[in-house]
Design a protein around this motif. Structure first.
Motif, PDB file in Angstrom:
ATOM      1  N   GLY A   8      11.265  -5.368  13.469  1.00  0.00           N
ATOM      2  CA  GLY A   8      12.574  -4.766  12.975  1.00  0.00           C
ATOM      3  C   GLY A   8      12.059  -3.400  11.890  1.00  0.00           C
ATOM      4  N   VAL A   9      13.132  -3.229  11.099  1.00  0.00           N
ATOM      5  CA  VAL A   9      12.943  -1.964  10.249  1.00  0.00           C
ATOM      6  C   VAL A   9      12.739  -2.588   8.794  1.00  0.00           C
ATOM      7  CG1 VAL A   9      13.980  -0.047   9.229  1.00  0.00           C
ATOM      8  CG2 VAL A   9      13.752  -0.172  11.672  1.00  0.00           C
ATOM      9  N   THR A  10      11.810  -2.068   7.891  1.00  0.00           N
ATOM     10  CA  THR A  10      11.972  -2.644   6.527  1.00  0.00           C
ATOM     11  C   THR A  10      12.631  -1.440   5.702  1.00  0.00           C
ATOM     12  OG1 THR A  10       9.799  -1.727   6.188  1.00  0.00           O
ATOM     13  CG2 THR A  10      10.246  -4.198   6.671  1.00  0.00           C
ATOM     14  N   SER A  11      13.511  -1.810   4.825  1.00  0.00           N
ATOM     15  CA  SER A  11      14.189  -0.720   4.157  1.00  0.00           C
ATOM     16  C   SER A  11      13.346  -0.379   2.692  1.00  0.00           C
ATOM     17  CB  SER A  11      15.714  -1.073   3.794  1.00  0.00           C
ATOM     18  OG  SER A  11      15.750  -2.264   3.040  1.00  0.00           O
ATOM     19  N   TRP A  12      12.654  -1.201   2.139  1.00  0.00           N
ATOM     20  CA  TRP A  12      11.986  -0.844   1.054  1.00  0.00           C
ATOM     21  C   TRP A  12      10.465  -0.941   1.284  1.00  0.00           C
ATOM     22  CZ3 TRP A  12      14.081   0.640  -3.384  1.00  0.00           C
ATOM     23  CH2 TRP A  12      15.478   0.671  -3.368  1.00  0.00           C
ATOM     24  N   LEU A  13       9.745   0.086   0.433  1.00  0.00           N
ATOM     25  CA  LEU A  13       8.126  -0.249   0.459  1.00  0.00           C
ATOM     26  C   LEU A  13       8.147  -0.329  -0.958  1.00  0.00           C
ATOM     27  CD1 LEU A  13       7.669   2.568   2.911  1.00  0.00           C
ATOM     28  CD2 LEU A  13       6.904   0.329   3.218  1.00  0.00           C
ATOM     29  N   VAL A  14       6.948  -1.342  -1.540  1.00  0.00           N
ATOM     30  CA  VAL A  14       6.965  -1.769  -2.727  1.00  0.00           C
ATOM     31  C   VAL A  14       5.407  -1.655  -3.057  1.00  0.00           C
ATOM     32  CG1 VAL A  14       7.039  -3.615  -4.561  1.00  0.00           C
ATOM     33  CG2 VAL A  14       8.919  -3.267  -2.827  1.00  0.00           C
ATOM     34  N   PHE A  15       4.943  -0.854  -3.908  1.00  0.00           N
ATOM     35  CA  PHE A  15       3.536  -0.533  -4.124  1.00  0.00           C
ATOM     36  C   PHE A  15       2.892  -1.677  -5.523  1.00  0.00           C
ATOM     37  CE2 PHE A  15       4.672   2.805  -1.463  1.00  0.00           C
ATOM     38  CZ  PHE A  15       3.431   2.928  -0.627  1.00  0.00           C
ATOM     39  N   ASP A  16       1.998  -1.759  -5.481  1.00  0.00           N
ATOM     40  CA  ASP A  16       1.237  -2.430  -6.769  1.00  0.00           C
ATOM     41  C   ASP A  16       0.572  -1.045  -7.268  1.00  0.00           C
ATOM     42  OD1 ASP A  16      -0.416  -3.655  -8.391  1.00  0.00           O
ATOM     43  OD2 ASP A  16      -2.175  -3.601  -7.387  1.00  0.00           O
ATOM     44  N   TYR A  17       0.341  -1.089  -8.603  1.00  0.00           N
ATOM     45  CA  TYR A  17      -0.203  -0.105  -9.270  1.00  0.00           C
ATOM     46  C   TYR A  17      -1.794   0.263  -9.345  1.00  0.00           C
ATOM     47  CZ  TYR A  17      -1.579   3.566 -12.851  1.00  0.00           C
ATOM     48  OH  TYR A  17      -1.929   4.540 -13.370  1.00  0.00           O
ATOM     49  N   GLY A  18      -2.491  -0.864 -10.117  1.00  0.00           N
ATOM     50  CA  GLY A  18      -3.727  -0.866 -10.251  1.00  0.00           C
ATOM     51  C   GLY A  18      -4.637  -1.002  -8.985  1.00  0.00           C
ATOM     52  N   GLN A  19      -5.372  -0.063  -8.622  1.00  0.00           N
ATOM     53  CA  GLN A  19      -6.358   0.113  -7.303  1.00  0.00           C
ATOM     54  C   GLN A  19      -5.659   0.310  -6.100  1.00  0.00           C
ATOM     55  OE1 GLN A  19     -10.239  -2.005  -8.052  1.00  0.00           O
ATOM     56  NE2 GLN A  19      -8.886  -3.525  -9.008  1.00  0.00           N
ATOM     57  N   VAL A  20      -4.504   0.546  -6.317  1.00  0.00           N
ATOM     58  CA  VAL A  20      -3.441   0.913  -5.180  1.00  0.00           C
ATOM     59  C   VAL A  20      -2.924   2.539  -5.600  1.00  0.00           C
ATOM     60  CG1 VAL A  20      -1.670   0.613  -3.608  1.00  0.00           C
ATOM     61  CG2 VAL A  20      -2.775  -1.226  -4.590  1.00  0.00           C
ATOM     62  N   ILE A  21      -1.866   2.641  -6.528  1.00  0.00           N
ATOM     63  CA  ILE A  21      -1.759   3.983  -6.974  1.00  0.00           C
ATOM     64  C   ILE A  21      -2.725   4.518  -7.675  1.00  0.00           C
ATOM     65  CG2 ILE A  21       0.065   5.210  -8.139  1.00  0.00           C
ATOM     66  CD1 ILE A  21       2.067   3.366  -7.228  1.00  0.00           C
ATOM     67  N   GLU A 156      12.388 -12.258  -8.280  1.00  0.00           N
ATOM     68  CA  GLU A 156      12.922 -11.351  -9.100  1.00  0.00           C
ATOM     69  C   GLU A 156      12.867 -10.213  -8.467  1.00  0.00           C
ATOM     70  OE1 GLU A 156      14.891  -9.945 -12.273  1.00  0.00           O
ATOM     71  OE2 GLU A 156      14.830 -11.835 -11.575  1.00  0.00           O
ATOM     72  N   LEU A 157      11.726  -9.523  -7.691  1.00  0.00           N
ATOM     73  CA  LEU A 157      11.807  -8.503  -7.099  1.00  0.00           C
ATOM     74  C   LEU A 157      13.056  -8.291  -6.106  1.00  0.00           C
ATOM     75  CD1 LEU A 157      10.444  -5.788  -6.174  1.00  0.00           C
ATOM     76  CD2 LEU A 157       9.156  -7.087  -4.510  1.00  0.00           C
ATOM     77  N   LEU A 158      13.233  -9.272  -5.319  1.00  0.00           N
ATOM     78  CA  LEU A 158      14.235  -9.117  -4.268  1.00  0.00           C
ATOM     79  C   LEU A 158      15.630  -9.353  -4.952  1.00  0.00           C
ATOM     80  CD1 LEU A 158      12.722 -11.895  -1.459  1.00  0.00           C
ATOM     81  CD2 LEU A 158      12.860  -9.222  -1.713  1.00  0.00           C
ATOM     82  N   ARG A 159      15.733  -9.863  -5.879  1.00  0.00           N
ATOM     83  CA  ARG A 159      16.913  -9.826  -6.747  1.00  0.00           C
ATOM     84  C   ARG A 159      17.194  -8.541  -7.308  1.00  0.00           C
ATOM     85  NH1 ARG A 159      19.379  -9.882 -11.376  1.00  0.00           N
ATOM     86  NH2 ARG A 159      17.679  -9.498 -12.492  1.00  0.00           N
ATOM     87  N   GLN A 160      16.267  -7.555  -7.748  1.00  0.00           N
ATOM     88  CA  GLN A 160      16.562  -6.392  -8.310  1.00  0.00           C
ATOM     89  C   GLN A 160      16.565  -5.474  -7.233  1.00  0.00           C
ATOM     90  OE1 GLN A 160      14.583  -4.850 -11.762  1.00  0.00           O
ATOM     91  NE2 GLN A 160      14.128  -7.038 -12.617  1.00  0.00           N
ATOM     92  N   LEU A 161      15.953  -5.432  -6.187  1.00  0.00           N
ATOM     93  CA  LEU A 161      16.263  -4.723  -4.822  1.00  0.00           C
ATOM     94  C   LEU A 161      17.524  -4.932  -4.350  1.00  0.00           C
ATOM     95  CD1 LEU A 161      12.665  -4.729  -3.211  1.00  0.00           C
ATOM     96  CD2 LEU A 161      13.717  -3.088  -4.804  1.00  0.00           C
ATOM     97  N   GLY A 162      17.946  -6.046  -4.431  1.00  0.00           N
ATOM     98  CA  GLY A 162      19.395  -6.574  -3.637  1.00  0.00           C
ATOM     99  C   GLY A 162      19.024  -6.550  -2.196  1.00  0.00           C
ATOM    100  N   ALA A 163      17.991  -6.683  -1.653  1.00  0.00           N
ATOM    101  CA  ALA A 163      17.526  -6.674  -0.251  1.00  0.00           C
ATOM    102  C   ALA A 163      16.893  -8.253   0.191  1.00  0.00           C
ATOM    103  CB  ALA A 163      16.458  -5.743  -0.121  1.00  0.00           C
ATOM    104  N   PRO A 164      17.111  -8.510   1.445  1.00  0.00           N
ATOM    105  CA  PRO A 164      16.336  -9.681   1.854  1.00  0.00           C
ATOM    106  C   PRO A 164      14.871  -9.468   1.892  1.00  0.00           C
ATOM    107  CG  PRO A 164      17.522  -8.603   3.792  1.00  0.00           C
ATOM    108  CD  PRO A 164      18.114  -7.962   2.372  1.00  0.00           C
ATOM    109  N   ALA A 165      14.118 -10.430   2.018  1.00  0.00           N
ATOM    110  CA  ALA A 165      12.796 -10.416   2.057  1.00  0.00           C
ATOM    111  C   ALA A 165      12.197  -9.623   3.499  1.00  0.00           C
ATOM    112  CB  ALA A 165      12.084 -11.689   2.080  1.00  0.00           C
ATOM    113  N   THR A 166      13.203  -9.749   4.476  1.00  0.00           N
ATOM    114  CA  THR A 166      12.861  -9.195   5.898  1.00  0.00           C
ATOM    115  C   THR A 166      12.849  -7.565   5.725  1.00  0.00           C
ATOM    116  OG1 THR A 166      15.132  -9.783   6.444  1.00  0.00           O
ATOM    117  CG2 THR A 166      13.339 -11.106   7.008  1.00  0.00           C
ATOM    118  N   GLU A 167      13.278  -7.102   4.855  1.00  0.00           N
ATOM    119  CA  GLU A 167      13.826  -5.836   4.387  1.00  0.00           C
ATOM    120  C   GLU A 167      12.675  -5.048   3.428  1.00  0.00           C
ATOM    121  OE1 GLU A 167      17.601  -4.588   4.042  1.00  0.00           O
ATOM    122  OE2 GLU A 167      18.305  -5.456   5.887  1.00  0.00           O
TER     123      GLU A 167
END
Length: 200
Positions: A8-21, A156-167
């Motif tokens: 399916g399609v995911t509507s959010w991409l969430v990145f870590d910072y340290g050693q990723v960004i 908490e991440l999902l709550r603030q995004l207002g999205a289900p985990a599958t997205e």
């Protein structure tokens, strides 16, 4: 958008910072900060990592650096500010590949967010950075009082995004954080595996 675990399609991409960004800390980081504090490098390095999770969870800077250097420091002690500045600088070398990817994803209209273990001083620096403006949400452990891989931080991440985990797709460099995200139902990618922007 990126494909989820069942295609399916995911509507959010969430990145870590340290050693990723950001890139890893330069090799001489600990020795340089230990010299500032007049502490043996091995002692400094041990304290730096031993107490880091509490610092990321919101422990005051003077308390953290007191623990690291092994002597009490007040909030007004210049050493606290000096170590904080050196610490921020060590985590401020950006990974050009990831920053370019985020820019491309933003251009393509993806929902973008950051979820990072970070102390207050580093979080404020990231918030003020030009590259971070395209991130719709920036969540930091110091403000949540939670650190990865605690399952509660992903709730908490999902709550603030207002999205289900599958997205939601989450990118992190630590296997234990990716596993916790997977357990929470997110799609997790272990860096340097990263999503590829679609091209119109």
């Amino acid at each position: 958008m990126t494909a989820g675990p069942s295609g399916g399609v995911t509507s959010w991409l969430v990145f870590d910072y340290g050693q990723v960004i950001s890139l890893p800390q330069p090799p001489d980081t600990m020795a340089a900060m230990a010299a500032i504090a007049a502490v043996p490098p091995t002692t400094f390095t041990d304290g730096y990592w031993r107490h880091r999770l509490a610092y990321d969870a919101g422990c005051p800077a003077e308390q953290y650096w007191s623990q690291v250097v092994g002597r009490p420091l007040s909030a007004a002690d210049p050493l606290v500010a000096e170590l904080d500045l050196a610490d921020i600088a060590s985590w401020s070398h950006l990974n050009p590949r990831t920053v370019a990817l985020i820019d491309d994803l933003a251009h393509d209209g993806h929902g973008l967010a950051l979820l990072s273990n970070a102390p207050a001083s580093l979080a404020a620096t990231i918030d003020a950075a030009d590259w971070a403006a395209v991130l719709h949400h920036r969540l930091f452990s110091c403000r949540l009082g939670l650190t990865k891989p605690d399952p509660a931080i992903f709730a908490e991440l999902l709550r603030q995004l207002g999205a289900p985990a599958t997205e939601v797709t989450f990118v992190d460099d630590r296997p234990e954080n990716c596993q916790a995200a997977t357990d929470a139902g997110l799609t997790a990618l272990l860096y340097p595996q990263v999503p590829t922007p679609s091209r119109r």
